[in-house]
Design a protein around this motif. Structure first.
Motif, PDB file in Angstrom:
ATOM      1  N   UNK A   8       0.850  -1.188   0.000  1.00  0.00           N
ATOM      2  CA  UNK A   8       0.000   0.000   0.000  1.00  0.00           C
ATOM      3  C   UNK A   8       0.890   1.245   0.000  1.00  0.00           C
ATOM      4  N   UNK A   9       0.612   2.167  -0.923  1.00  0.00           N
ATOM      5  CA  UNK A   9       1.279   3.473  -0.946  1.00  0.00           C
ATOM      6  C   UNK A   9       0.291   4.526  -0.473  1.00  0.00           C
ATOM      7  N   UNK A  10       0.747   5.413   0.391  1.00  0.00           N
ATOM      8  CA  UNK A  10      -0.085   6.516   0.878  1.00  0.00           C
ATOM      9  C   UNK A  10       0.611   7.819   0.517  1.00  0.00           C
ATOM     10  N   UNK A  37       4.771   5.453   2.989  1.00  0.00           N
ATOM     11  CA  UNK A  37       4.161   6.770   3.147  1.00  0.00           C
ATOM     12  C   UNK A  37       5.043   7.800   2.444  1.00  0.00           C
ATOM     13  N   UNK A  38       4.440   8.615   1.566  1.00  0.00           N
ATOM     14  CA  UNK A  38       5.185   9.598   0.784  1.00  0.00           C
ATOM     15  C   UNK A  38       4.727  11.013   1.137  1.00  0.00           C
ATOM     16  N   UNK A  99      -3.293   2.360  -3.743  1.00  0.00           N
ATOM     17  CA  UNK A  99      -2.689   3.674  -3.575  1.00  0.00           C
ATOM     18  C   UNK A  99      -3.738   4.592  -2.944  1.00  0.00           C
ATOM     19  N   UNK A 100      -3.386   5.216  -1.820  1.00  0.00           N
ATOM     20  CA  UNK A 100      -4.295   6.119  -1.115  1.00  0.00           C
ATOM     21  C   UNK A 100      -3.759   7.544  -1.223  1.00  0.00           C
ATOM     22  N   UNK A 359     -10.058   1.027 -10.043  1.00  0.00           N
ATOM     23  CA  UNK A 359      -9.566  -0.041  -9.158  1.00  0.00           C
ATOM     24  C   UNK A 359      -8.215   0.296  -8.543  1.00  0.00           C
ATOM     25  N   UNK A 360      -8.129   0.066  -7.244  1.00  0.00           N
ATOM     26  CA  UNK A 360      -6.851   0.197  -6.553  1.00  0.00           C
ATOM     27  C   UNK A 360      -6.463   1.606  -6.160  1.00  0.00           C
TER      28      UNK A 360
END
Length: 468
Positions: A8-10, A37-38, A99-100, A359-360
């Motif tokens: 998961x990328x945030x 986390x970015x 990806x959030x 999606x995603x």
């Protein structure tokens, strides 16, 4: 247990992003997680670091809770990485299952008034960024005005008014760097006028913020009896809300104060709607229209206008979201259109439906719902979004990334020459700021430039390179 971690990328390491990461690690599931986390800035924490006034350490204490989340070690931080410049959506979806986007709202909402673009008319967010030492803003701020108007009746308006009215020496004990202290010390302000369109019972101040205003040294607070009106809607609000009751009581206390001849005066005006900023080459005044309560807590214009002698205007009418590359954006609501946190392929939030889901790709926080509510409200947003991510994973609705390894993102950023910093880098920056503060008997002093922040955060890398 899956053999490949669920990646998961945030995007956005403010409270919303960190809450989402924390809730994901604590949710009931049988997934092996890998969360990155970015943030585009060299330091995390978003508006807690760059949107809260420096004389509010109580609110900044939220950072301590966020630090505990990241100190657990199961979430990686990549700061100084800008989405849309250093990395794009395709590169993220190639490397993550989900990806959030939690990029928040950090620019001023627009206010359509004649004269709004005159020199001497400012957005409150720009001023807040300056006194909070944001690394991407100039280190100077024009403080030549003697009579200043602040438009808005929320906590940001109070923060701006308080910082303008307060003596610089009373702020020097906080984390402000020298350029902010010297700028505030040179301020010529004598009077700060805060204008609210509605009545005192409709003000959006929180009680503690308002009470703190009354404790500022050498500042007279002036409330005008003719502005202090209540209709049935106001009385109902006071009766049903303890917060409204406390706010109106504090304002009543202010109204009973005698002026002391303080060096500065802070005027609280209600039932005055700004209709124009006056001036030709720069701000010379503000025109407001007197409002009257309509019985339900709303207001209507009376057609009676008043021109105020004002040298500068700060609009504090809220924040707004900004569009991100490769993502849809609702211009009217200034949010990423979504259906309960699932990003949808439409430009109109009101038309968001499950059928349009990308999606995603997900969103949480203010960029999901708009800049409403306090910092803690973002937890509810995150909980809803995380629930849908886990549902989508369980339903097989997500596409497996092409590059599932945790090092693939590191290799990509390094190949692009991105000078990213990690969580240990934040601790090095924090230690450097605390050392600066200790030298002056303060808790910390903010480092104010991107270059200097990165130099501290990446000091070990520089040392290693020199040793090699």
């Amino acid at each position: 247990m899956t053999t490949t971690p669920f990646r998961v990328a945030i995007i956005g390491a403010g409270p919303a992003g960190i809450y989402a990461a924390d809730l994901l690690t604590k949710a009931e599931h049988d997934l092996e997680l890998s969360i990155d986390l970015f943030d585009r800035l060299p330091s995390p924490f978003g508006l807690v670091r760059y949107g809260v006034a420096p004389d509010h350490p109580r609110i900044k204490g939220i950072i301590n809770a966020l630090i505990k989340v990241l100190d657990c070690g199961d979430i990686r931080l990549f700061s100084n990485v800008e989405y849309g410049a250093d990395i794009n959506l395709g590169e993220l979806t190639d490397r993550y299952d989900a990806v959030i986007f939690s990029t928040g709202c950090f620019v001023d909402a627009q206010l359509d008034l004649p004269g709004i673009d005159l020199p001497g008319s400012y957005g409150a967010a720009d001023f807040v960024n300056w006194y909070d030492a944001h690394p991407d803003v100039p280190q100077t701020w024009p403080l030549e005005a003697e009579k200043v108007a602040v438009l808005g009746n929320g906590n940001v308006a109070l923060d701006v008014a308080r910082v303008l009215a307060k003596q610089a020496d009373d702020l020097h004990t906080t984390e402000i760097p020298d350029h902010v202290y010297e700028g505030l010390k040179s301020s010529k302000v004598t009077d700060v006028h805060v204008f609210g369109r509605r009545g005192p019972a409709q003000a959006k101040f929180t009680p503690l913020e308002l009470r703190e205003l009354g404790q500022v040294k050498d500042v007279d607070i002036i409330v005008y009896p003719e502005d202090y009106e209540f209709d049935q809607g106001s009385l109902d609000a006071i009766e049903s809300s303890n917060q409204v009751k406390q706010v109106t009581k504090t304002l009543t206390d202010f109204a009973m104060r005698e002026e002391t001849g303080a060096k500065r005066r802070l005027h609280l005006h209600f039932l005055h709607a700004p209709v124009a900023i006056l001036g030709e080459d720069r701000v010379t005044g503000l025109r407001t229209e007197r409002q009257e309560l309509d019985g339900s807590g709303g207001v209507t214009g009376t057609g009676q206008f008043h021109d105020w002698d004002i040298d500068a205007v700060y609009r504090a009418v809220g924040y707004a979201g900004t569009q991100l590359p490769q993502l849809p954006f609702d211009e009217a609501k200034r949010v990423i259109p979504n259906h309960e946190g699932r990003v949808v392929d439409t430009d109109d939030q009101s038309q968001a439906a499950e059928a349009d889901v990308i999606p995603g790709v997900y969103t949480t926080g203010w960029i999901k719902r708009g800049p409403v509510g306090l910092i803690g409200h973002t937890k509810g947003d995150a909980l809803e979004t995380i629930g849908h991510i886990l549902d989508d994973q369980a339903a097989g609705a997500l596409t497996e990334p092409l590059y599932a390894g945790e090092e693939s993102i590191v290799e990509l950023l390094e190949s692009k020459g991105v000078d990213f910093a990690d969580w240990e880098g934040y601790h090095r920056l924090e230690a450097a700021e605390k050392a600066l503060g200790e030298a002056e008997g303060r808790e910390r002093v903010k480092i104010a430039t991107r270059e200097a922040m990165l130099a501290e955060a990446r000091a070990h890398l520089t040392a290693d390179a020199n040793a090699g």
